[in-house]
Scaffold this motif. Structure first.
Motif, short mmCIF file in Angstrom:
data_model
loop_
_atom_site.label_atom_id
_atom_site.label_comp_id
_atom_site.label_asym_id
_atom_site.label_seq_id
_atom_site.Cartn_x
_atom_site.Cartn_y
_atom_site.Cartn_z
N MET A 1 0.85 -1.18 0.00
CA MET A 1 0.00 0.00 0.00
C MET A 1 0.89 1.24 0.00
N THR A 2 0.30 2.39 -0.26
CA THR A 2 1.09 3.62 -0.28
C THR A 2 1.35 4.09 1.15
N GLN A 3 2.42 4.87 1.32
CA GLN A 3 2.74 5.38 2.66
C GLN A 3 1.65 6.32 3.18
N PRO A 4 1.09 7.24 2.36
CA PRO A 4 0.00 8.08 2.88
C PRO A 4 -1.21 7.27 3.33
N SER A 5 -1.53 6.19 2.60
CA SER A 5 -2.67 5.35 2.98
C SER A 5 -2.38 4.65 4.30
N LEU A 6 -1.16 4.19 4.50
CA LEU A 6 -0.78 3.56 5.75
C LEU A 6 -0.86 4.55 6.90
N THR A 7 -0.38 5.76 6.67
CA THR A 7 -0.43 6.79 7.71
C THR A 7 -1.87 7.09 8.12
N ARG A 8 -2.76 7.18 7.16
CA ARG A 8 -4.17 7.42 7.48
C ARG A 8 -4.76 6.26 8.27
N THR A 9 -4.36 5.04 7.94
CA THR A 9 -4.89 3.87 8.65
C THR A 9 -4.45 3.90 10.11
N ILE A 10 -3.19 4.27 10.37
CA ILE A 10 -2.70 4.35 11.75
C ILE A 10 -3.42 5.48 12.50
N GLN A 11 -3.64 6.56 11.82
CA GLN A 11 -4.37 7.69 12.45
C GLN A 11 -5.81 7.28 12.79
N GLN A 12 -6.44 6.53 11.90
CA GLN A 12 -7.78 6.02 12.19
C GLN A 12 -7.76 5.13 13.42
N LEU A 13 -6.75 4.25 13.50
CA LEU A 13 -6.64 3.36 14.65
C LEU A 13 -6.52 4.15 15.95
N GLU A 14 -5.70 5.19 15.96
CA GLU A 14 -5.51 5.98 17.17
C GLU A 14 -6.79 6.71 17.55
N ARG A 15 -7.56 7.13 16.55
CA ARG A 15 -8.84 7.77 16.88
C ARG A 15 -9.83 6.76 17.45
N ILE A 16 -9.80 5.54 16.92
CA ILE A 16 -10.72 4.51 17.41
C ILE A 16 -10.41 4.15 18.87
N VAL A 17 -9.13 3.96 19.19
CA VAL A 17 -8.77 3.57 20.56
C VAL A 17 -8.63 4.81 21.46
N ASP A 18 -8.71 5.98 20.83
CA ASP A 18 -8.64 7.25 21.59
C ASP A 18 -7.35 7.32 22.39
N CYS A 19 -6.25 7.00 21.73
CA CYS A 19 -4.96 6.98 22.44
C CYS A 19 -3.84 7.07 21.42
N ARG A 20 -2.77 7.81 21.75
CA ARG A 20 -1.61 7.87 20.87
C ARG A 20 -0.78 6.61 21.08
N LEU A 21 -0.48 5.94 19.96
CA LEU A 21 0.26 4.68 20.03
C LEU A 21 1.71 4.83 19.57
N ILE A 22 1.98 5.82 18.71
CA ILE A 22 3.31 5.99 18.14
C ILE A 22 3.76 7.42 18.35
N GLU A 23 4.99 7.57 18.85
CA GLU A 23 5.60 8.89 18.99
C GLU A 23 6.16 9.30 17.63
N ARG A 24 5.74 10.45 17.14
CA ARG A 24 6.19 10.89 15.83
C ARG A 24 7.16 12.05 15.98
N THR A 25 8.44 11.77 15.74
CA THR A 25 9.45 12.83 15.72
C THR A 25 10.29 12.63 14.47
#
Length: 277
Positions: free
Chosen positions: A29-53
């Motif tokens: 899959m494309t990187q932007p699509s993967l990023t959106r999927t991870i963002q959706q996951l964090e919204r669903i669980v209502d918690c930040r899972l990955i530190e982005r720096t």
């Protein structure tokens, strides 16, 4: 939005690769699509899972905990699916004379993988295949198949002449294929391997007697209504006190084919049987 398996697989890939680019390539899959999927996951669980720096990739404490749970869920689900797929059944339809040596070997190889084979004796396997009654049809008749079906030849069989025990031909010697062209012919119109076109120069006044299954065919032969031709396997698999099978050195061979639905694509269990067969 509800949590879906794709969210878990995406998260596991990112956590294991520690890199969005490599994880996206792994998931095709494309990187932007993967990023959106991870963002959706964090919204669903209502918690930040990955530190982005910009300097490092890291999971949060919650992300580490969720990684363990997600990994266990996906592994358990994959194992359950694999177990069900291995135990899935494939139904095979045939009209007459199932090639026993080939079938025993194919079934053993398939069931060694965990699958199960069901066999069904059916007068018209192609009709059953098209209606979804079976997964694979075994066919000897050379016919034009519907576009949604695929076929593969698996064997070539010698053909023998079948005549009534009361027929003068029952004691014939050195009979050739063309010698039989003038005799009345019994034809199984649904699944038979031989009809009037099996001779290059058929007799113009030849009598054709038709039937629609092997049982009718062999009884008509025994009653001396005509001759017929079948694979040599019939000599041992379908002996009849009123029928004599004769070797014809120049008889054209018949072919055994497997036929299956190619559209839509066959189930994995069907493809696995085709692979081992």
């Amino acid at each position: 939005m509800d949590l879906e398996l794709r969210h878990l697989r995406a998260y596991l890939a990112v956590a294991e690769e520690r890199n969005y680019t490599r994880a996206a390539q792994r998931l095709h899959m494309t990187q932007p699509s993967l990023t959106r999927t991870i963002q959706q996951l964090e919204r669903i669980v209502d918690c930040r899972l990955i530190e982005r720096t910009s300097r490092r990739f890291a999971l949060t404490d919650e992300g580490e905990q969720f990684l363990t749970t997600a990994g266990r869920i996906v592994a358990d689900l994959d194992a359950a699916i694999a177990d069900l797929q291995l135990r899935s059944a494939v139904s095979i339809g045939f009209s007459w004379l199932l090639p026993d040596i080939w079938f025993a070997a194919a079934r053993t190889r398939f069931e060694t993988l965990g699958g199960h084979v069901e066999i069904h004796r059916i007068d018209d396997p192609i009709a059953a295949l098209l209606s979804g009654g079976i997964d694979i049809a075994l066919l000897r008749k050379d016919i034009r198949l519907p576009a949604q079906l695929a076929t593969r030849a698996i064997a070539v069989e010698r053909r023998v002449l079948a005549v009534s025990a009361r027929s003068p031909l029952a004691h014939a010697r050195q009979l050739r294929w063309d010698d039989a062209a003038r005799y009345p012919l019994v034809v199984n119109t649904i699944t038979g391997t031989t009809d009037e076109t099996s001779w290059t120069a058929p007799h113009p006044d030849r009598t054709i007697v038709t039937c629609t299954n092997f049982d009718e065919w062999i009884e008509l032969i025994a009653a001396d209504r005509g001759i017929g031709a079948v694979p040599e396997l019939a000599r041992t698999r379908a002996p009849h006190p009123g029928v004599v099978y004769l070797d014809i050195p120049d008889a054209p061979p018949s072919h055994v084919r497997l036929v299956w639905r190619a559209t839509p694509a066959p189930a994995r269990s069907v493809q696995r049987f085709l692979d081992v067969a």
